[in-house]
Every structure is written in structure tokens, then in C-alpha cells.
Enzyme design. Structure first.
Site, short mmCIF file in Angstrom:
data_model
loop_
_atom_site.label_atom_id
_atom_site.label_comp_id
_atom_site.label_asym_id
_atom_site.label_seq_id
_atom_site.Cartn_x
_atom_site.Cartn_y
_atom_site.Cartn_z
N GLY A 1 0.78 -1.38 0.02
CA GLY A 1 -0.12 0.13 -0.02
C GLY A 1 0.80 1.41 0.23
N HIS A 2 1.60 1.17 0.85
CA HIS A 2 2.85 2.51 0.89
C HIS A 2 3.61 2.51 -0.38
CE1 HIS A 2 2.87 1.21 5.55
NE2 HIS A 2 2.22 2.55 5.48
N LEU B 1 -4.58 -3.77 2.83
CA LEU B 1 -3.18 -3.87 3.48
C LEU B 1 -3.09 -2.94 4.50
CD1 LEU B 1 -2.59 -5.73 1.20
CD2 LEU B 1 -0.57 -4.41 0.81
N SER B 2 -2.44 -3.18 5.67
CA SER B 2 -2.27 -2.47 6.86
C SER B 2 -1.07 -3.16 7.75
CB SER B 2 -3.42 -2.40 7.91
OG SER B 2 -3.28 -1.94 8.98
#
Ligand code: AMP
Length: 287
Positions: A38-39, A186-187
Site C-alpha cells: 500500500g505504501h 493492507l495495513s
């Protein structure tokens, strides 16, 4: 190969001033580290947009309303730096808490309304912490562009409001939520899930998608939202803090899908709090 790292505002300003002298545009990607796809999607988008891309890693104590959550938050600077090399990010800015908030620090940036509901109601002080650190990062980097994920949709709208209200000359760019193949957003907190919890986790996204479709077709709002909360609990989530429909741009409560909207949720799976959101528009709308 490695990405250069700076840890102080002074070093950061020196590097950016050099870029500016050569006429380069600058983008910033603020993160709390523990980087995942995600990042990285934000970093790739930033590299498409700007000549120089700064990724910031700062686990911001002011946005944690639980000391245990702050302590447990993953810190993986070396792995994060390694992940940025193949992408070609230009600078990693890793201030510590003393650099960001030196003794005597006394200013808070607070965005009313948007910062008070949804996550703001359950995490007192959280969005003041976010707004304060993001304002500082924008001023420290002087970036032309800043990239944020829709995953944290309330945060994105809060930052947009702040930039507008304070005339900050940084363009905020939103990027879509990156998901696992089973739909789980996503996390950095997903690593805390046990295997059993990880199996349950994607139900949050599937409930959101199904509920958004039903509402877009004109399903009754209150009953449909109540069923969605019940389905989340039935799947094994411990608590649903909120599961609500809000206006896409202003995050105001809505009574039906008569304009572009967001369905947003925060729920606890064991000791892990997960958030997610999806967009929904009236069927037949071109938005
Ligand atoms: P964090 O490190 O969790 O504070 O997130 C830093 C930035 O990455 C924020 O703009 C987030 O919205 C974004 N982000 C986090 N997870 C995702 C994801 N699954 N997809 C897209 N962006 C994300």
C-alpha cells in the site's frame, strides 16, 4: 545501493534547497513505516508525478490515543529502507520524536467537524495529532505534492480540508486502497492478527462491498447498515465501532445514496482495530 537518510529538519532543508536550485519538483509520502505494498503504491505514484520523492518514516506519538498501541506499533527502518531502493525513492526522512516535538512544543492543528466523527469520536486527539504532524511535514519538506491512501479515507479528507483552510501550497493526491487477494486492505497492523483472525479478517471488506451494492440499488439505509454490522459480528469480529454511510467529499451523514458516498467501518478483531471503506454511487450515476 541505498536510499539516503536524513534525520533532522536542517539536513532535510539542505537537500531540498539543492533540488530546488536545479528546478526540481518535490513530492512527499508520509508514513509511519512498516512499509507494505500500500505504501509502495504511493511511492510509485509520487515518482510518476515529481522529480524528487521524499518518504517520511515517523511513528507519531501524538496520533496514538493508546500507549499500548504506540508501543506495539511495528518499527522496521532497515527493511523499510531496503524496500525503497528498487523503487528509486530519493530520500528517507526519519526524524525522532525530539526532532519533531522539541521541548516546549505547544502548537496543535485541529480540523473541526471532519476530525470529530467516525474514528475521531473513538480515538480522542487522534486527528489533532495527524493534522499537526502532516502540517509540519508539509512545511519541513516544502513539497509540491503529497500522496495519501484512500485506505485512511477520513485522514485523506481531513488533510485536504487543512491544506485548503491554511493555504498550504501542497497538492494532495489520493491513491486507491491496495488489498490482499482475498480483499483485506493492507495495513501495518495486519501482522498482529493470529492465523484464525487473519482467516476472518477479509469478511470486513466483503461486507462493505455487498452493503455498498445494496445501498446503491436503493436498499433501505438503516436496515441495510444494521444487517452489515450484524454480519461483521457474526463473522467473528468482537465489536463494530461504526459502520456508516457518509458523503464522499464532506463526510457528512447521509440518509440515502443520492450522491457519491463512502461506506466506512472500524471494527475490532480480537485486540486489533481494523478500518476500511469503499465508494458507492447511485445506480445509473456517472460519478
Ligand atoms: P500509515 O503508515 O499507516 O500511517 O500509512 C501511510 C500512508 O499509506 C497513508 O496515506 C495511508 O493511507 C497509506 N496506506 C496505508 N495502507 C494502505 C493501503 N492498503 N492502500 C493504499 N494506501 C495505504
Amino acid at each position: 545501493m541505498s536510499v539516503p537518510i536524513v534525520r533532522t529538519v536542517a539536513e532535510l532543508r539542505t537537500v531540498v534547497a539543492g533540488w530546488r536550485r536545479s528546478g526540481a519538483s518535490v513530492a512527499v509520502v508520509p508514513t509511519m513505516g512498516a512499509l507494505h505494498e500500500g505504501h509502495l503504491s504511493l511511492v510509485r505514484a509520487a515518482l510518476q508525478q515529481a522529480d524528487q520523492v521524499i518518504v517520511t518514516l515517523f511513528v507519531n506519538p501524538k496520533q496514538f490515543n493508546s500507549a499500548a498501541d504506540l508501543t506495539a506499533y511495528p518499527r522496521t527502518e532497515n527493511q523499510d529502507a531496503a524496500k525503497l531502493v528498487p523503487l528509486g525513492a530519493h530520500l528517507l526522512y526519519v526524524p525522532d520524536a525530539e526532532e519533531m516535538y522539541p521541548a516546549g512544543f505547544a502548537t496543535t492543528v485541529s480540523v473541526a467537524a471532519i476530525g470529530e466523527s467516525l474514528c475521531g469520536a473513538f480515538r480522542p486527539g487522534h486527528f489533532d495529532g495527524v493534522a499537526t504532524v502532516v502540517a509540519k511535514l508539509f512545511l519541513q519538506t516544502g513539497a509540491d505534492f503529497a500522496f495519501f491512501g484512500e485506505k485512511d479515507f477520513q485522514q485523506l479528507q481531513l488533510v485536504r480540508r487543512m491544506v485548503k483552510d491554511l493555504d498550504i501550497p501542497t497538492t494532495v493526491v489520493a491513491c486507491p486502497t491496495v488489498r490482499e487477494v482475498d480483499g483485506l486492505a493492507l495495513s501495518s497492523r495486519n501482522v498482529r492478527l493470529s492465523p484464525a483472525e487473519r482467516a476472518i479478517a477479509p469478511k470486513l471488506a466483503s461486507v462493505l462491498v455487498e452493503t455498498a451494492e445494496r445501498l446503491a440499488r436503493g436498499g433501505p439505509l438503516l436496515a441495510t447498515l444494521a444487517e452489515a454490522r450484524a454480519a461483521t459480528l457474526a463473522a467473528g469480529y468482537r465489536e463494530v465501532e461504526y459502520l456508516e454511510l457518509r458523503g464522499e467529499a464532506d463526510l457528512q451523514p447521509m440518509t440515502s445514496v443520492d450522491r457519491p458516498a463512502r461506506l466506512l467501518v472500524a471494527a475490532w478483531l480480537g485486540d486489533t482495530r481494523l478500518i476500511d471503506n469503499v465508494t458507492t454511487s447511485p445506480i445509473g450515476s456517472t460519478n
